[in-house]
Design a protein around this motif. Sequence first.
Motif, short mmCIF file in Angstrom:
data_model
loop_
_atom_site.label_atom_id
_atom_site.label_comp_id
_atom_site.label_asym_id
_atom_site.label_seq_id
_atom_site.Cartn_x
_atom_site.Cartn_y
_atom_site.Cartn_z
N ILE A 1 2.09 1.67 -3.58
CA ILE A 1 1.02 2.16 -4.45
C ILE A 1 0.76 3.65 -4.18
O ILE A 1 0.54 4.44 -5.11
CB ILE A 1 -0.27 1.35 -4.23
CG1 ILE A 1 -0.07 -0.11 -4.70
CG2 ILE A 1 -1.45 1.98 -4.96
CD1 ILE A 1 0.22 -0.24 -6.18
N SER A 2 0.79 4.06 -2.91
CA SER A 2 0.59 5.47 -2.57
C SER A 2 1.68 6.35 -3.18
O SER A 2 1.40 7.45 -3.68
CB SER A 2 0.56 5.64 -1.05
OG SER A 2 -0.49 4.87 -0.48
N ALA B 1 3.36 5.63 -5.85
CA ALA B 1 3.12 5.65 -7.30
C ALA B 1 2.01 6.66 -7.65
O ALA B 1 2.10 7.37 -8.66
CB ALA B 1 2.73 4.25 -7.78
N ILE B 2 0.99 6.74 -6.80
CA ILE B 2 -0.09 7.72 -7.03
C ILE B 2 0.45 9.14 -6.95
O ILE B 2 0.05 10.02 -7.73
CB ILE B 2 -1.23 7.49 -6.02
CG1 ILE B 2 -1.95 6.17 -6.34
CG2 ILE B 2 -2.24 8.65 -6.05
CD1 ILE B 2 -2.95 5.75 -5.29
N CYS C 1 0.83 -1.22 0.00
CA CYS C 1 0.00 0.00 0.00
C CYS C 1 0.86 1.26 0.00
O CYS C 1 0.51 2.26 -0.64
CB CYS C 1 -0.92 0.00 1.21
SG CYS C 1 -2.23 -1.24 1.13
N ILE D 1 2.09 9.78 -10.34
CA ILE D 1 1.16 9.89 -11.46
C ILE D 1 0.34 11.18 -11.36
O ILE D 1 0.12 11.87 -12.36
CB ILE D 1 0.23 8.66 -11.50
CG1 ILE D 1 1.05 7.40 -11.78
CG2 ILE D 1 -0.87 8.84 -12.54
CD1 ILE D 1 0.29 6.10 -11.57
N SER D 2 -0.09 11.52 -10.15
CA SER D 2 -0.95 12.70 -9.98
C SER D 2 -0.17 14.00 -9.82
O SER D 2 -0.76 15.08 -9.82
CB SER D 2 -1.84 12.50 -8.74
OG SER D 2 -1.04 12.39 -7.58
#
Length: 527
Positions: A132-133, A135-136, A129, A139-140
């Motif tokens: 993934i955070s 990576a967000i 998690c 991306i954002s």
Amino acid sequence: MLSTMVQSIFPFLSWIRNYNKSYFTHDILAGSTLATMIIPQAMAYAVLACLPPERGLYSVILCAIAHLLFGASPYSSLGPFAVTSLMYGNDLLSITKSFSDETNSNPGVGQPWEVYPILIPISAFLTFCIGISLAILVISNLNRYLDMLLPPDLISGFTSAATISIITSQVKYVLGLKGIPPIEGNYILAKSWFEILKVIANSHKLTIFVALSTFGIIYLLDYLELHYLDSSTTKKDSPKKGKVKQIPSVLISIIIMSIISFVFDFPNAGIQIVGFVQSGLPDIQNPIEILSILPSGVVTAFLLQCVPTIGSIVLVSYVTNRSVMSMFPVVPEKKTEYNVAPNSIAMQPLHSAEVHEPPNDLTGLLEVESIDKVSVLPVETNELVALAASTILCAIFSGFVPSGSLSRSALLATQTNAKTPLANTISSVMALFTVLYLTPLVYYVPLSSLGIVILLSILPALKKIDRVVELWRKVCVDQTNQSVESLGLWVITFLSVIIWNPSTGVLLGIASCAIWKCVYYINLHYL
């Protein structure tokens, strides 16, 4: 256009074309020197994170693979890190105990991963998690907004308090104290010292002797290097001239104490050792397996309890990476002899091409006071991608949450002058060799010796606590809103970590910063 885009995502495609024997010589020296630091650190920090020591070595290997593919800085060294390991271990243990009962625990067995079989699946889930955070964030592009809520004095207060927490966590190993239960939840520091003081009279004399012997070997080797070895081995082309470290004192001390432990049978003498270390390549694990292990009725509660941990560690990992990149910026014409893709970090314009002086003590903590002294950009995309990819790989292949490290980056930048990210790969090869062939030696490593390794890494950071005196004097002199804010954030964050725990501390510090900025904005524009 496509070629440029691919090179910006995979920077190694640019520098590998100009790679030569000279670069390889530098990278071999840098990688082998780094290995002498990161291998004992990785095992020690894994135990600090309540995980088996081999998982620290797995993290080193996996991070090197991800950084070779996605990283652009030759000075960034991803892997286990003291502050994040402490935060991770405290929260992991707390979450695990909340969802364990008599049917899925083995009370009295020993280490946390032996007592709670679900601890490893929960660790994989948390690490996944966090990856993934991150990576967000990439991306954002949200990372550019985080700097407003993470001023240097907030981080200074956090790391000063975290230093005290880390020292406390190692006292039981250095003194050989037994009967201290794992501490989790809030009031960790107070609970820990209460338990320590209850049993301190039962300190194990031989364990203390082993700890002091480890310190003595390290001190002696460093003294010999400082006073008797040829001081002419200075890297003239390094960012800051400095003597290349010739004696891997920490690694040698661990090897010596392991051999002595084997010869004199330390376990029978009551001295705690690392014990069984799994050899071989890391296993593939399903990072979301815990969701199927837990009863369906508690999954929602489990996820809610994981959120603060994920958020706080993401923030600390982000700031650590940002600190490394601002302290050791990659400027091709000044510091490296290779070019990378136009959109990667090495081509980003810095406000100053000057090399920033690294910290005097290579503690591995976030000495971000230096950030105020230089105008820097936010964490760059390539390094954040590498961190996110490293974390996801660690979740899948039996590692745990990694981070950057100022101490290791300073070693690569100022003492060995690494040329490319290949230096990290070379150090990971040595970590792989250790986990494949040297685990019998690791078995006998005394836990008190690993405790000394951690203490020597972070003790110098205690002097950073005097930052609060600096800020107080500044308030007394100018009494501006900015100086009051800096002092307030330092004190609130420091006390929050001391009173509650590191995760709560960093979140309360950020909340205080947000409230302060809102009040200041309202006062400026509406009152």
